[in-house]
Design a protein around this motif. Structure first.
Motif, PDB file in Angstrom:
ATOM      1  N   LYS A 126      46.157  33.292  43.298  1.00 32.87           N
ATOM      2  CA  LYS A 126      45.168  32.684  42.396  1.00 32.87           C
ATOM      3  C   LYS A 126      45.846  31.697  41.451  1.00 32.87           C
ATOM      4  O   LYS A 126      45.316  30.613  41.172  1.00 32.87           O
ATOM      5  N   SER A 152      43.024  40.138  38.735  1.00 31.63           N
ATOM      6  CA  SER A 152      43.069  38.767  38.209  1.00 31.63           C
ATOM      7  C   SER A 152      44.502  38.262  38.112  1.00 31.63           C
ATOM      8  O   SER A 152      44.743  37.046  38.149  1.00 31.63           O
ATOM      9  N   GLU A 183      38.990  35.082  35.135  1.00 33.56           N
ATOM     10  CA  GLU A 183      40.097  35.623  34.336  1.00 33.56           C
ATOM     11  C   GLU A 183      41.424  35.007  34.760  1.00 33.56           C
ATOM     12  O   GLU A 183      42.272  34.687  33.913  1.00 33.56           O
ATOM     13  N   ALA A 184      41.634  34.822  36.068  1.00 29.85           N
ATOM     14  CA  ALA A 184      42.892  34.244  36.543  1.00 29.85           C
ATOM     15  C   ALA A 184      43.052  32.808  36.068  1.00 29.85           C
ATOM     16  O   ALA A 184      44.149  32.393  35.644  1.00 29.85           O
ATOM     17  N   ILE A 215      42.400  40.879  29.480  1.00 33.62           N
ATOM     18  CA  ILE A 215      42.025  40.738  30.896  1.00 33.62           C
ATOM     19  C   ILE A 215      41.526  42.098  31.359  1.00 33.62           C
ATOM     20  O   ILE A 215      42.193  43.124  31.136  1.00 33.62           O
ATOM     21  N   SER A 233      37.155  38.038  38.514  1.00 35.97           N
ATOM     22  CA  SER A 233      38.623  37.990  38.601  1.00 35.97           C
ATOM     23  C   SER A 233      39.119  36.548  38.694  1.00 35.97           C
ATOM     24  O   SER A 233      40.231  36.236  38.242  1.00 35.97           O
ATOM     25  N   TYR A 234      38.311  35.637  39.253  1.00 35.15           N
ATOM     26  CA  TYR A 234      38.714  34.234  39.353  1.00 35.15           C
ATOM     27  C   TYR A 234      38.620  33.559  37.985  1.00 35.15           C
ATOM     28  O   TYR A 234      39.498  32.763  37.619  1.00 35.15           O
TER      29      TYR A 234
END
Length: 881
Positions: free
Chosen positions: A837, A832, A783-784, A827, A780-781
């Motif tokens: 973030k 994300s 993707e963010a 995504i 998720s990091y």
């Protein structure tokens, strides 16, 4: 059910030590066993029928320090135990007599004159009634100790009625000197054990009232006050015991002193130990808020700031002083015993309603208690919920430690909550000091005052509540004030106490998800904090409170002295304390069942997961955490340390009830599925333990991103770049190479990787597949940040005529872009698309020169060109593939 009294212990006389000689202590021949006359003369107190009923009815409620009986029993094996208390009190004598009989400890066979005339114990009252000669106290005490029995000594008498004295009166006989003289004549050491009975939580008052004048102050109460303290507080009474004082060792270490001088020093040391135990529970002497304000306004530093502010604004000094007084009224706490008792009762009821229990790190509590004996405490807890404000004070009060004064945001000072919080110990600070020249000086002076007076303080290093479940970057403002105050006041024993407060579920869950998705934070109100009646009908699992290793200011200073602290060194000191505190909080963070289940669910890439596969994934995570030395929640393991399946089932049921997880029964098989809209809530609990997996997750991604096997040097290079990119997001050490080496060793030991000379690859089989689990924890990091890079690539440059978006506008646009990418399948994970973030990504991308700040908090493109954007997008995309 009442505990049956154990048989009292009377320590047998040990054989004399052969050839023993030390200093000027004169040894007599080994004493004969006590005669029948001596035994008759020193019989223990035998309460009558009424007193026995009183014992059972009232004294069984006394809360005793768990280690007390063990310490007294150990002292009895070593020598003769003499209990010591501060102020003469018949009630304290009765309580101690009850407790030593209940726990089977050495019985009291002497107590100095209690002022009860014919009701005096140990035959003295009977002698008065029959007009017989009294045995002098010195002689009676000597006989009891020489015959190896125990005694109780009160060191002082309460002040006379109407006296404003702040100390008790001397007793008629100097019985400490008698003990010194007796110690010189016997072989066995005399162990003086301080006893402190705490009848209420009301601290001594600086200002004496009429009640204090006529019935004695709190710390030196007269008979009437003692009676009413007992009557109204017997259910809350506590016995605190200090460390035993070895009289023989002290005499041997001070052979140049006379008996009188030794007695004075011993008495002073004992009174200090007793006072120290009292302060642990009741705190320092309390001053009125008006008195504190006057002292602060008269301090030279504050006067200089007032005069400078008056000169710069053109106002009169009197007017500025009036403004300063009003600021202090809004700032200062006004902690009151009635409010603490009210909070204790209300929170006990509420916590029992909404939580399944409170797990406390008892060893940590004792470390905190020991640190409190040596200097002021600064509690630095993690901050995940508004409940944090309450839970630590609640716990400390139940553990017989003074609740701290808590720094709270001014947003919580609204009526009526602010009224009660202030009296519970909260002081309210503005969120920003910007444009306020006088206010920071007042806050600084107030913090300094609290430390010098000895009050424990609590504030949150992270500033605000973490909406993500991870620790936030530290804010240095308040900590800088505390360090500055402690160094200027030369208080190296100020102790910083890291505290991890964990929840299986947080009460703000829904509001956090709303804010993470870009929603506005709702203004605090009483209704918002208490929620609806649904809050009290819900169960939020267990609460966990663990204490990290205490960090003293002296330890943080190292070889530096306070005089050597230049402004740059002071800033580094503050930063080091902050980061070390957060590291220690992370280290003691409890792995809750909720965190385990949430992590296992989120790292699964398919739509749903079978219950058997979920259990295997949790077992794998459990083994990894146990190998890392993480603190596993008690309910998660059985007596043999194995994972308890019933606890996992309870946690899954908790998540299903909350709508975080869907449970599907099909074909006799259970399958769990996380709805996309609820993944963000589950990530909060995953993030609670993410820091334990960060080294393995970074290494796993560095291995998987290219062809295998991969050179160890390449792994280290890739991890270093990732650590730099995520430095504001993930906790990593400066020396990433050492972190990689340690992680590779642990993964090789677990059979997850194979080493081939200077190359590594994922191992074959199930263990090798663990790398995918570790790597997906950061998905998720990646993707963010990919989303942030794509959005930043469209920013106008500083000299363009286009409108530049503010930071807030950019976050809103990027969240909308993220929703489109999620719907298009670009995504994969809903979590994300997260406001925190993206805000953290702004800092990272600025350091990579992909963006910079324009005027009015706007964002504009940085010095990087299109190729830099494309290169970073490809790198992030490679980790996702």
């Amino acid at each position: 059910m009442e505990t049956e009294p154990q048989r009292p212990i009377e320590p047998p006389p040990p054989p004399p030590a052969e050839g023993e000689s030390s200093g000027e202590i004169v040894r007599s021949d080994p004493p004969e066993p006590p005669s029948e006359q001596a035994l008759e003369r020193s019989k223990p107190y035998q309460p009558g029928p009424f007193m026995r009923w009183l014992y059972r009815r009232f004294f069984r409620h006394i809360e005793v320090d768990e280690a007390w009986s063990d310490e007294v029993r150990a002292a009895a094996k070593k020598g003769v135990v003499v209990y010591v208390a501060r102020s003469i009190s018949f009630l304290d004598f009765l309580c101690l007599d009850f407790l030593v009989k209940r726990f089977g400890l050495p019985l009291v066979r002497f107590v100095n004159d209690l002022g009860l005339w014919i009701l005096e114990p140990f035959g003295r009252g009977e002698r008065r009634l029959r007009f017989r000669r009294q045995v002098p106290e010195e002689e009676a005490l000597t006989t009891v100790v020489r015959d190896r029995f125990s005694a109780l000594l009160f060191l002082r008498k309460p002040p006379k009625v109407g006296s404003r004295a702040r100390r008790g009166r001397k007793t008629e006989a100097d019985l400490i000197r008698t003990l010194v003289e007796t110690q010189r004549k016997i072989d066995q050491p005399i162990l003086l054990v301080p006893q402190t009975f705490i009848w209420n939580i009301r601290p001594p008052q600086q200002k004496r009232g009429l009640v204090d004048l006529f019935f004695g102050p709190v710390e030196w109460p007269g008979k009437v006050r003692v009676f009413f303290q007992f009557l109204f507080n017997y259910r809350n009474a506590r016995l605190r015991s200090g460390a035993a004082f070895d009289l023989r060792a002290f005499i041997e270490d001070h052979q140049d002193l006379t008996d009188h001088e030794i007695a004075d020093k011993v008495r002073y040391a004992l009174l200090r130990r007793i006072e120290r135990e009292r302060r642990l529970v009741q705190g320092p002497t309390k001053k009125t808020t008006g008195r504190i304000q006057e002292e602060l306004l008269r301090s030279p530093r504050v006067r200089r700031h007032i005069q400078a502010h008056a000169q710069s604004t053109g106002k009169s000094v009197a007017k500025v002083e009036k403004e300063a007084r009003k600021m202090l009224e809004q700032l200062a706490a006004n902690q009151q015993p009635w409010a603490i008792r009210l909070f204790l009762r209300v929170l006990t009821w509420v916590f029992r309603k909404i939580y399944d229990g409170l797990e406390v790190d008892q060893e940590g509590v004792e470390r905190v208690r020991e640190a409190a004996r040596h200097g002021p405490l600064v509690y630095l807890p993690s901050h995940k919920s508004h409940v944090d404000y309450l839970v630590l004070s609640y716990l400390l009060q139940r553990q017989a430690l003074q609740p701290p004064l808590i720094a709270a945001g001014e947003n919580l000072s609204f009526f009526p909550l602010g009224f009660f919080l202030r009296r519970g110990g909260a002081f309210f600070i503005k969120r920003s000091f910007k444009g306020k020249k006088l206010y920071p000086a007042l806050v600084d002076a107030y913090m300094r005052k609290l430390l010098v007076e000895g009050f424990p303080i609590e504030f949150f290093l992270e500033g605000g509540r973490s909406r993500t479940g991870k620790l936030l970057s530290p804010k240095f403002g308040l900590l800088s004030m505390v360090v500055d105050a402690a160094t200027r006041a030369h208080l190296p024993n100020v102790s910083f106490v890291p505290v991890s407060i964990g929840y299986e579920r947080i009460v703000e869950e829904r509001s956090y998800v709303h804010e993470l998705g870009g929603g506005e934070k709702q203004k605090e109100s009483l209704g918002g904090l208490m929620g609806t009646p649904k809050l009290l009908r819900s169960k939020y699992g267990r609460l966990y409170v663990h204490f990290g290793e205490v960090l003293t200011l002296g330890e943080a200073l190292g070889d530096l002295s306070t005089e050597d602290l230049t402004p740059p060194k002071r800033r580094r000191l503050v930063q080091n304390i902050a980061h070390e505190t957060l590291r220690r909080i992370d280290k003691v963070t409890v792995v809750t069942p909720a965190a385990m289940v949430a992590t296992a669910l989120l790292v699964h890439r398919r739509r749903g997961i079978r219950v058997g596969e979920l259990r295997e994934r949790i077992e794998m995570l459990f083994e990894s955490l146990a190998a890392a030395g993480a603190h596993i929640a008690g309910p998660l393991t059985d007596a043999e340390g194995a994972l308890r399946q019933d606890t996992l089932e309870e946690t899954l049921a908790l998540f299903v009830d909350a709508g975080l997880v869907e449970e599907h029964e099909t074909g006799g098989e259970t399958i769990y599925r996380v709805p996309g809209r609820r993944r963000m809530a589950l990530e909060y609990y995953k993030n609670n333990v993410l820091h334990f997996f960060v080294p393995a997750a970074l290494v796993a991604n560095a291995i998987r991103v290219g062809d295998e096997p991969v050179a160890v040097a390449s792994v280290k290079e890739r991890v270093a770049k990732l650590a730099k990119l995520f430095e504001h997001e993930l906790p990593t050490p400066k020396d990433t190479d050492a972190m990689v080496d340690e992680a590779l060793s642990a993964m090789e030991k677990a059979g997850e990787i194979e080493r081939m000379a200077d190359h590594v690859r994922a191992a074959d089989g199930a263990a090798g597949r663990n790398l995918s689990t570790y790597g997906d924890m950061l998905r998720s990091y990646f993707e963010a940040y990919l989303l942030a890079v794509r959005s930043v690539s469209g920013l106008p440059r500083k000299d363009d005529d286009e409108d530049k978006p503010t930071r807030k506008e950019w976050v809103k646009r990027t969240l909308e872009l993220g929703q489109r990418m999620y719907l298009a399948g670009e995504i994969e994970h809903r979590e994300s698309i997260s406001k925190p973030k993206l805000e953290t990504a702004i800092r990272a991308l600025k350091e990579h020169e992909l963006l910079t700040y324009g005027p009015m908090d706007t964002l504009v493109a940085g010095e990087a060109d299109a190729e830099d954007f494309e290169r970073l997008q490809q790198q992030l995309g490679a980790f996702l593939r």
